[in-house]
Design an enzyme around this catalytic site. Sequence first.
Site, PDB file in Angstrom:
ATOM      1  N   ARG A 175      51.899  45.086  21.985  1.00 55.67           N
ATOM      2  CA  ARG A 175      50.636  44.706  22.622  1.00 55.67           C
ATOM      3  C   ARG A 175      50.113  43.461  21.910  1.00 55.67           C
ATOM      4  NH1 ARG A 175      52.041  47.271  26.268  1.00 55.67           N
ATOM      5  NH2 ARG A 175      51.025  49.008  27.336  1.00 55.67           N
ATOM      6  N   ASP A 199      56.364  38.673  23.609  1.00 51.59           N
ATOM      7  CA  ASP A 199      56.422  39.151  24.999  1.00 51.59           C
ATOM      8  C   ASP A 199      55.033  39.550  25.473  1.00 51.59           C
ATOM      9  OD1 ASP A 199      57.832  39.915  27.399  1.00 51.59           O
ATOM     10  OD2 ASP A 199      57.545  42.007  26.825  1.00 51.59           O
ATOM     11  N   GLU A 253      46.375  38.079  27.482  1.00 50.81           N
ATOM     12  CA  GLU A 253      47.335  37.963  28.596  1.00 50.81           C
ATOM     13  C   GLU A 253      46.811  38.490  29.930  1.00 50.81           C
ATOM     14  OE1 GLU A 253      50.471  40.675  27.038  1.00 50.81           O
ATOM     15  OE2 GLU A 253      50.165  41.848  28.854  1.00 50.81           O
ATOM     16  N   HIS A 273      55.378  39.476  29.283  1.00 48.28           N
ATOM     17  CA  HIS A 273      55.356  40.950  29.269  1.00 48.28           C
ATOM     18  C   HIS A 273      56.428  41.491  30.206  1.00 48.28           C
ATOM     19  CE1 HIS A 273      52.515  44.508  28.287  1.00 48.28           C
ATOM     20  NE2 HIS A 273      53.747  44.949  28.488  1.00 48.28           N
TER      21      HIS A 273
END
Length: 328
Positions: free
Chosen positions: A229, A253, A258, A290
């Site tokens: 996260r 990622d 985000e 992600h």
Amino acid sequence: MKISFYDTKPYDRIFFDKENEKYGYEIRYFETKLSKKTAVLSKGCTAAVAFVNDDIDKEAIDALNELGVELIAMRCAGYNNVDLKAAEGKIKVARVPVYSPYAVAEHAMAMLLTLNRRIHKAFLRTRDYNFSLNGLTGFDLHGKNAGVIGTGNIGSAFIDICKGFGMNVFAYDIFESNPKAQYVSLDRIFSECDVISLHCPLTKDTYHIINDLSIAKMKSGVFIVNTSRGSLIDSSALLRGITNEKIGGACLDVYEEETEIFHEDFSDTTNKDRLLVQLISMPNVIVTSHQGFLTKEALQKIAAVTLKNISDYSNKRTLENEVFIKNP
Ligand code: NAD
């Protein structure tokens, strides 16, 4: 039974449509994310299916509750974006606790290999008929120290992958549940590891676990991998660590801001998140949107477990994947 599906894309709809052949639910797909403003789209629905970047705060939950929604079915493992306290006694919350830990663990290693061996740069160079090797030097993973924070399903899969590469793997978790892992203190992870990969959930204890202080303890040239996260990392501290050359590479990622960005195309806009732009502009940072979960196997399992959760609820069977408040 009617189900509202938020934040859906063609690549997950096909798996849900296939799985829904077993159930025949009336599914309403929405591209928009679930929030207090979009909850109204669930009018007439018994269940609302939501994802990692939906904003399921008290107001969204109250709105869903007033519309008669009885279940929020998260189609992901994490639920840090759901106000469980607000949901208690009003709406049940379920999730998909495990779908493919391999998908995320393999993506973490793919990012690490890509950045370390500069595959992303080599790919672009050779397409331009440029066969120079300048600036592409990496390091052997074999014999290096990997530090894994969080040794649940994904962290454990990542440990196995690192061991396959001949790395010395150190682990940190508040529950030392993997008998094959060599657990050490968090400080030893920070001070002794060449690669640090984050696989713990976002909680009040793990928020900004990577910060100026922890970065100061790290080895010079350390690679940080985050497929967990975004808010596990203080992004400003990460940028400082990269610009002062303490951090050798960052594979991200996920990103702390985000929510409004990832999974969407903003290539034509100029109003961009400045910190993310700065991070992306660094030669030793790679960002993916992600997508750790994005394998056929994971999507199939997500669809199967999400619809089973809804079926369990509607048929009054035990909702085995229900999420409860752990720390009221
Ligand atoms: P999991 O529940 O199996 O494992 C999480 C582990 O973290 C547990 O062992 C837990 O004890 C540990 N942990 C909790 N608090 C901790 C702390 N303060 N310090 C250290 N360890 C702590 O979860 P998982 O399936 O392995 O997933 C891990 C994380 O990966 C999820 O929380 C989610 O944020 C993320 N994730 C990302 C993607 C993606 O597409 N990038 C997909 C799925 C999950």
